[in-house]
Design a protein around this motif. Structure first.
Motif, PDB file in Angstrom:
ATOM      1  N   GLN A  73       0.825  -1.206   0.000  1.00 17.85           N
ATOM      2  CA  GLN A  73       0.000   0.000   0.000  1.00 17.85           C
ATOM      3  C   GLN A  73       0.860   1.256   0.000  1.00 17.85           C
ATOM      4  OE1 GLN A  73      -3.246   0.042  -0.396  1.00 17.85           O
ATOM      5  NE2 GLN A  73      -3.278  -2.215  -0.485  1.00 17.85           N
ATOM      6  N   LYS A  74       1.981   1.211   0.730  1.00 15.17           N
ATOM      7  CA  LYS A  74       2.892   2.362   0.776  1.00 15.17           C
ATOM      8  C   LYS A  74       3.411   2.687  -0.622  1.00 15.17           C
ATOM      9  CE  LYS A  74       5.704   5.373   2.773  1.00 15.17           C
ATOM     10  NZ  LYS A  74       5.214   6.606   3.421  1.00 15.17           N
ATOM     11  N   LEU A  75       3.854   1.664  -1.334  1.00 19.31           N
ATOM     12  CA  LEU A  75       4.392   1.871  -2.676  1.00 19.31           C
ATOM     13  C   LEU A  75       3.309   2.351  -3.643  1.00 19.31           C
ATOM     14  CD1 LEU A  75       6.695  -1.279  -2.964  1.00 19.31           C
ATOM     15  CD2 LEU A  75       7.394   1.091  -2.566  1.00 19.31           C
ATOM     16  N   ALA A  76       2.086   1.820  -3.472  1.00 17.87           N
ATOM     17  CA  ALA A  76       1.011   2.197  -4.389  1.00 17.87           C
ATOM     18  C   ALA A  76       0.561   3.628  -4.164  1.00 17.87           C
ATOM     19  CB  ALA A  76      -0.165   1.238  -4.222  1.00 17.87           C
ATOM     20  N   ILE A  77       0.499   4.056  -2.926  1.00 17.58           N
ATOM     21  CA  ILE A  77      -0.044   5.380  -2.624  1.00 17.58           C
ATOM     22  C   ILE A  77       1.003   6.469  -2.807  1.00 17.58           C
ATOM     23  CG2 ILE A  77      -0.995   6.803  -0.772  1.00 17.58           C
ATOM     24  CD1 ILE A  77      -2.300   4.275   0.340  1.00 17.58           C
ATOM     25  N   ASP A  78       2.198   6.248  -2.254  1.00 17.04           N
ATOM     26  CA  ASP A  78       3.215   7.313  -2.275  1.00 17.04           C
ATOM     27  C   ASP A  78       4.056   7.318  -3.557  1.00 17.04           C
ATOM     28  OD1 ASP A  78       2.300   7.988   0.168  1.00 17.04           O
ATOM     29  OD2 ASP A  78       4.033   7.299   1.326  1.00 17.04           O
ATOM     30  N   PHE A  79       4.190   6.130  -4.194  1.00 20.36           N
ATOM     31  CA  PHE A  79       5.116   6.052  -5.325  1.00 20.36           C
ATOM     32  C   PHE A  79       4.456   5.540  -6.611  1.00 20.36           C
ATOM     33  CE2 PHE A  79       7.470   5.387  -1.387  1.00 20.36           C
ATOM     34  CZ  PHE A  79       8.392   6.417  -1.437  1.00 20.36           C
TER      35      PHE A  79
ATOM     36  N   TYR B  17      -3.751  -2.546   9.740  1.00 18.37           N
ATOM     37  CA  TYR B  17      -3.808  -2.512   8.279  1.00 18.37           C
ATOM     38  C   TYR B  17      -5.076  -3.193   7.781  1.00 18.37           C
ATOM     39  CZ  TYR B  17      -3.077  -4.156   3.526  1.00 18.37           C
ATOM     40  OH  TYR B  17      -3.253  -4.461   2.198  1.00 18.37           O
ATOM     41  N   VAL B  18      -5.396  -4.340   8.386  1.00 20.75           N
ATOM     42  CA  VAL B  18      -6.583  -5.075   7.961  1.00 20.75           C
ATOM     43  C   VAL B  18      -7.832  -4.230   8.196  1.00 20.75           C
ATOM     44  CG1 VAL B  18      -8.000  -7.118   8.400  1.00 20.75           C
ATOM     45  CG2 VAL B  18      -5.514  -7.322   8.311  1.00 20.75           C
ATOM     46  N   MET B  19      -7.880  -3.547   9.364  1.00 25.37           N
ATOM     47  CA  MET B  19      -9.020  -2.688   9.646  1.00 25.37           C
ATOM     48  C   MET B  19      -9.091  -1.549   8.628  1.00 25.37           C
ATOM     49  SD  MET B  19      -8.826  -2.496  13.803  1.00 25.37           S
ATOM     50  CE  MET B  19     -10.122  -1.266  13.840  1.00 25.37           C
ATOM     51  N   TRP B  20      -7.957  -0.942   8.347  1.00 24.65           N
ATOM     52  CA  TRP B  20      -7.941   0.170   7.374  1.00 24.65           C
ATOM     53  C   TRP B  20      -8.380  -0.304   5.994  1.00 24.65           C
ATOM     54  CZ3 TRP B  20      -4.966   0.315   2.963  1.00 24.65           C
ATOM     55  CH2 TRP B  20      -5.010   1.524   2.236  1.00 24.65           C
TER      56      TRP B  20
ATOM     57  N   ASN C 166     -11.548   0.935   3.969  1.00 28.08           N
ATOM     58  CA  ASN C 166     -11.279   1.598   2.696  1.00 28.08           C
ATOM     59  C   ASN C 166     -12.041   0.932   1.552  1.00 28.08           C
ATOM     60  OD1 ASN C 166      -9.653   3.597   1.117  1.00 28.08           O
ATOM     61  ND2 ASN C 166      -8.824   1.720   0.201  1.00 28.08           N
ATOM     62  N   ASN C 167     -12.101  -0.394   1.584  1.00 29.76           N
ATOM     63  CA  ASN C 167     -12.743  -1.130   0.489  1.00 29.76           C
ATOM     64  C   ASN C 167     -14.258  -1.157   0.608  1.00 29.76           C
ATOM     65  OD1 ASN C 167     -10.188  -1.638  -0.469  1.00 29.76           O
ATOM     66  ND2 ASN C 167     -10.076  -3.725   0.360  1.00 29.76           N
ATOM     67  N   ARG C 168     -14.771  -1.054   1.883  1.00 27.64           N
ATOM     68  CA  ARG C 168     -16.211  -1.240   2.074  1.00 27.64           C
ATOM     69  C   ARG C 168     -16.881  -0.006   2.661  1.00 27.64           C
ATOM     70  NH1 ARG C 168     -17.681  -4.602   5.741  1.00 27.64           N
ATOM     71  NH2 ARG C 168     -19.588  -5.244   4.669  1.00 27.64           N
ATOM     72  N   VAL C 169     -16.334   1.148   2.374  1.00 26.77           N
ATOM     73  CA  VAL C 169     -16.880   2.351   2.970  1.00 26.77           C
ATOM     74  C   VAL C 169     -18.332   2.588   2.530  1.00 26.77           C
ATOM     75  CG1 VAL C 169     -15.963   3.813   1.131  1.00 26.77           C
ATOM     76  CG2 VAL C 169     -16.497   4.816   3.368  1.00 26.77           C
ATOM     77  N   ASN C 170     -18.640   2.272   1.288  1.00 28.22           N
ATOM     78  CA  ASN C 170     -20.015   2.478   0.820  1.00 28.22           C
ATOM     79  C   ASN C 170     -20.978   1.510   1.490  1.00 28.22           C
ATOM     80  OD1 ASN C 170     -19.245   4.561  -0.907  1.00 28.22           O
ATOM     81  ND2 ASN C 170     -18.764   3.134  -2.579  1.00 28.22           N
TER      82      ASN C 170
END
Length: 688
Positions: free
Chosen positions: A65-71, A124-127, A131-135
């Motif tokens: 996730q770090k690489l996907a979001i920041d880089f 991370y699992v909670m986040w 993030n995936n099921r916010v709707n």
């Protein structure tokens, strides 16, 4: 616990979104591959072994996730699928792809390091889940309110169940709560089953975990699933333990343990699917029916306890009144039942009690009031005058008795101020024995207190009376010397004569009757048919004469000159024995308060009787002391009973017959009554 292989080293602050690198001295390292392992140790002293956990090797999800979001680097390992070769995970291919993606980033380097340590992905699992099921989560009214209406009150249309309405709304067979629960706890379960969002608060030990267990069991029985989360592991374990004790362990998927394995979780699924679908509905229905009957009975009891009677009171209220006034003595009423009075009549009685309380207030504390001893409830002027006159008479008799006791001190040193009614009665009996003391032998006086001596004398007298009884059957026909005949020898000779041939038998029997004839007053010979009876009487006479001869020392020791063997006056001896019994008992009772020197007092009195017996004869000094005491006591006890009959005390007057200091107490109480005589009517009205 994980074994970390290969690390990505980079400088904090770098980002592909930034065109220039941010200066920073902080070097960070993130593991790439994580192999789950466990540490095991065999026997004590053995080494520790690394054992591969049955979970799969994973690529660091946080780094992905770090690489996907920041880089903006999208590695193909997002779903946990890692490339493999014939040996398992293809580590070289993974490292190659990572190096290619970070090649253009300044400060990034893949290092071949390996470490062992703990690595947690819970946050991370909670986040990721949020993030995936916010709707989807926003569809929940609670979550939507927390997101969009922060700080505002949450409104819920569902109605909470009132504990008082449980019996009306729910039957026992509609509730599946296997643990004991009170009405408030059941109301929580029922409210939750109505889709009501609730918050239950309570200090430790109030049954929260028990309520949660009941709630889970109820939802399971209703075909629902339950997610139970808690901040602390202890709370999860307590509820799980309770569910296991109820046989519901197979319905629980335990995910809260850090040691949980995929194999164990899979096994739990298998166990749950293999549960025998036994039909327990009928058993539950039977138990629920029993519970319904019991609940109905309890509900009926509650209705009865809270039912308002004709007087406006209920049993529940009466119990509360009793508990609140446990330190008070309840009044005694002779009413048939609680419906005797109406509410208005009860109010009138209450007003009457208030008036009585006002009257009692004029007397002060009634319990300790001198007139509280009086139990007479019907006051009349004549009764009032009679009671006061009797008080005067009692005081006069007490004065005479005290003077007589002081004079009697010469014979028995006692303290008149410490005497009870029992002691006075004992002194009266002692005085009665002293008035007869001059007629009793000194030997009897000396041994009066010895129980063993009295028993020996009693036995001697019984044999003496038996001897007289035997002699009474012969005395009108025979001389007293007939007792010298040996009955036992004559019986042997007579039986022998009966067995001889006729002529010889006749001569032998004639010889025996001739011996007996010698003692007959008229010289008459006994008929053969009367010989056996005569010999039986003679044998009894011989036996008693022998006993008296063998125990003559007992008679001389205890009766002195009053004992004259077979010629003794046994009625007189019996009278002496009775005197000894009466003297011993009366003296012990009279001097029981002086047990430490009772032997010395007894010895002094016995010596006085033995040495100065003439002083106890009628008209003599000591006789008069005893006679005066008896007369004064008789007058006192007569006046005492008369006062008791007039006052009708609720309890034995002044503590009863064993209460010490009766003369002082009696004087004090009657003087107090005379001082308070004007309040007699008020006291009786207040105490009635």
């Amino acid at each position: 616990m994980f074994l970390f292989f290969k690390f990505l080293r980079y400088v904090r602050g770098n980002s592909r979104l930034r065109k220039e690198a941010v200066d920073s001295d902080t070097i960070l390292k993130a593991p790439l591959l994580l192999v789950p392992i466990t540490l095991k140790r065999g026997a004590v002293g053995a080494g520790i072994r690394l054992v591969r956990h049955d979970d799969d090797t994973i690529f660091n999800p946080t780094l992905l996730q770090k690489l996907a979001i920041d880089f903006e680097i999208q590695l193909p390992f997002v779903d946990g699928q890692l490339p493999t070769d014939e040996k398992g995970v293809d580590v070289d291919l993974i490292l190659q792809k990572v190096r290619m993606e970070v090649a253009e980033l300044k400060g990034f380097e893949v290092r071949p390091d390996c470490y062992l340590g703990n690595f947690s992905f819970t946050k991370y699992v909670m986040w990721k889940d949020l993030n995936n099921r916010v709707n989807d989560l926003s569809q929940s009214r609670v979550v939507n309110h927390l997101i969009n209406y922060k700080g505002q009150a949450f409104s819920d249309d569902a109605k909470a169940v009132d504990p008082k309405e449980l019996d009306d709304l729910y039957t026992p067979n509609s509730l599946f709560t296997p643990l004991i629960a009170d009405s408030s706890q059941l109301a929580v379960v029922c409210t939750a089953s109505n889709a009501k969002n609730i918050v239950v608060e309570g200090p430790p030990g109030t049954g929260k975990s028990q309520t949660i267990t009941n709630m889970i069991a109820h939802f399971l029985a209703s075909g629902k699933t339950v997610l139970f989360v808690a901040e602390k592991m202890a709370a999860l374990e307590v509820v799980h333990k309770r569910l296991s004790s109820l046989g519901l362990a197979e319905f629980c998927l335990e995910l809260h343990s850090s040691k949980a394995k995929k194999s164990e979780i899979s096994k739990e699924f298998v166990n749950t699917l293999n549960i025998s679908h036994a039909d327990v509905h009928s058993d539950w229905a039977i138990e629920a029916e029993k519970l319904g009957v019991l609940r109905s009975q309890l509900s009926d009891l509650v209705k009865v306890v809270h039912r308002e009677h004709r007087n406006g009171l209920s049993v529940y209220g009466a119990m509360g009144t009793c508990i609140a006034n446990t330190h008070k003595v309840p009044a005694s009423f002779q009413w048939i039942d609680a419906d005797t009075h109406s509410a208005q009549e009860l109010g009138e009685l209450t007003d009457l009690v208030a008036e009585m309380a006002a009257l009692a207030g004029q007397l002060g504390i009634i319990v300790d009031h001198p007139l509280s001893e009086i139990g007479q409830t019907q006051w009349t002027p004549s009764w009032h005058d009679a009671l006061m006159a009797q008080c005067d008479s009692l005081v006069g008799s007490i004065s005479k008795l005290q003077n007589a006791l002081n004079a009697f001190h010469k014979l028995t040193p006692i303290d008149p101020t410490a005497l009870s009614l029992f002691d006075l009665a004992a002194l009266d009996r002692l005085a009665a024995t002293l008035m007869q003391a001059c007629e009793v032998p000194a030997q009897s006086v000396s041994h009066a207190h010895l129980k063993e001596a009295r028993q020996r004398l009693q036995l001697l007298i019984s044999h003496g009376r038996a001897r007289n009884e035997a002699w009474s059957g012969l005395s009108d026909q025979y001389l007293s010397d007939v007792s010298n005949l040996n009955a036992q020898d004559l019986q042997i000779q007579w039986r022998s004569a009966n067995q001889e041939w006729m002529l010889k038998s006749w001569f032998s029997k004639r010889k025996i009757t001739t011996q007996i004839k010698a003692f007959h007053l008229q010289g008459t010979r006994l008929d053969s048919g009367d010989v056996d009876r005569f010999l039986l009487v003679l044998k009894k006479l011989n036996e008693e004469d022998q006993y008296l001869a063998e125990h003559k020392e007992v008679g001389r020791e205890l009766l002195g000159l009053a004992y004259s063997g077979i010629s003794s006056n046994w009625e007189s001896a019996e009278a002496h024995l009775q005197w000894m019994e009466s003297f011993s008992q009366a003296f012990s009772d009279a001097c029981q308060t002086r047990s430490e020197d009772i032997s010395q007092l007894r010895s002094q009195l016995k010596n006085l009787i033995c040495e100065q017996s003439e002083m106890f004869s009628a008209g003599s000094a000591y006789f008069n002391l005893a006679a005066n005491l008896r007369s004064a006591y008789s007058e006192f006890i007569s006046e005492w009973h008369a006062l008791t009959n007039l006052s009708l005390p609720r309890t034995p007057l002044l503590g009863g017959e064993r209460s010490p200091g009766i003369l002082i107490s009696a004087t004090s109480i009657v003087n107090a009554w005379r001082q308070e005589k004007n309040k007699l009517g008020l006291t009786q009205g207040a105490c009635e």
